[in-house]
Design a protein around this motif. Sequence first.
Motif, PDB file in Angstrom:
ATOM      1  N   UNK A  19       0.812  -1.215   0.000  1.00 13.49           N
ATOM      2  CA  UNK A  19       0.000   0.000   0.000  1.00 13.49           C
ATOM      3  C   UNK A  19       0.849   1.271   0.000  1.00 13.49           C
ATOM      4  N   UNK A  20       2.007   1.213   0.663  1.00  7.74           N
ATOM      5  CA  UNK A  20       2.876   2.396   0.668  1.00  7.74           C
ATOM      6  C   UNK A  20       3.361   2.698  -0.745  1.00  7.74           C
ATOM      7  N   UNK A  44      -3.150  -2.365  -9.344  1.00 10.79           N
ATOM      8  CA  UNK A  44      -3.742  -2.384  -8.002  1.00 10.79           C
ATOM      9  C   UNK A  44      -5.045  -3.184  -8.062  1.00 10.79           C
ATOM     10  N   UNK A  45      -5.806  -2.972  -9.126  1.00 12.03           N
ATOM     11  CA  UNK A  45      -7.032  -3.737  -9.319  1.00 12.03           C
ATOM     12  C   UNK A  45      -6.773  -5.222  -9.461  1.00 12.03           C
ATOM     13  N   UNK A  57      -8.643  -0.475   1.488  1.00 12.53           N
ATOM     14  CA  UNK A  57      -7.311   0.057   1.774  1.00 12.53           C
ATOM     15  C   UNK A  57      -6.600   0.497   0.501  1.00 12.53           C
ATOM     16  N   UNK A  58      -6.814  -0.248  -0.583  1.00 11.99           N
ATOM     17  CA  UNK A  58      -6.180   0.116  -1.849  1.00 11.99           C
ATOM     18  C   UNK A  58      -6.689   1.456  -2.340  1.00 11.99           C
ATOM     19  N   UNK A  59      -8.002   1.652  -2.291  1.00 12.64           N
ATOM     20  CA  UNK A  59      -8.578   2.914  -2.752  1.00 12.64           C
ATOM     21  C   UNK A  59      -8.192   4.062  -1.831  1.00 12.64           C
ATOM     22  N   UNK A  60      -8.129   3.788  -0.516  1.00 16.70           N
ATOM     23  CA  UNK A  60      -7.738   4.826   0.435  1.00 16.70           C
ATOM     24  C   UNK A  60      -6.288   5.248   0.223  1.00 16.70           C
ATOM     25  N   UNK A 154      -9.273   7.176  -9.806  1.00 16.99           N
ATOM     26  CA  UNK A 154      -8.539   6.005  -9.323  1.00 16.99           C
ATOM     27  C   UNK A 154      -9.463   4.795  -9.206  1.00 16.99           C
ATOM     28  N   UNK A 155     -10.669   5.028  -8.696  1.00 13.51           N
ATOM     29  CA  UNK A 155     -11.619   3.936  -8.549  1.00 13.51           C
ATOM     30  C   UNK A 155     -12.021   3.342  -9.891  1.00 13.51           C
TER      31      UNK A 155
END
Length: 207
Positions: A19-20, A44-45, A57-60, A154-155
């Motif tokens: 995530x970082x 990421x998807x 968490x990925x979207x955040x 991003x989403x």
Amino acid sequence: MITEYISQIAIYILEKTTYFGAFFLMMLESMIAPVPSEAVMPFVGFLVADGSWSLGLALFATSMGSLVGSLLSYWMGYYGGKPLVLKVGKYLLLNPRDLERTERYFNRKQGLITVFVARFIPVVRHLISIPAGTGKMPLIPFLLVSTVGATMWNGFLLYCGMQLRSRWTMVQHYSHQLDILIVLLCIAVLVWFFTMRWQRKQASKGE
């Protein structure tokens, strides 16, 4: 091939730093660094679709990265103006002409809706925070529209990555064809550039 190479780099960074890494890459994407979101978010998807990452968490993480990058660019424009942006940007491959086009776009349609819409426009979304800063746009409204716009974009890319995960072989097949098209387009642009330059020289000689 070009797209495969970019894909491998993005996957490597995301897998090693989780995530970082996603946060950091999207922070760069929202600044003047040449990191396209299209080379980050679909993978990421993929990781979300595999069950390796949490969707929330990925979207955040990616949205916060976009927000921090936008804020840094805003501050560069607000406190340093264009001279500072160009000074720092030369180390991050900033194209001054792209910045000038973005500034003209912002000045013609100045306002919060411009910042929001710009999040969906290639090249402009990387640079729009700078003229927002130099134009002294209020910070809180800027952060709100930037967060909403970046999260939506991003989403969307993350969702596309999740849907394409099971079709990655097909994506790779067409990416090879896309590489060929990109090369042909580059050649066409070069031919056009040198032709126009030669014609201008001939016209100046005639005068």
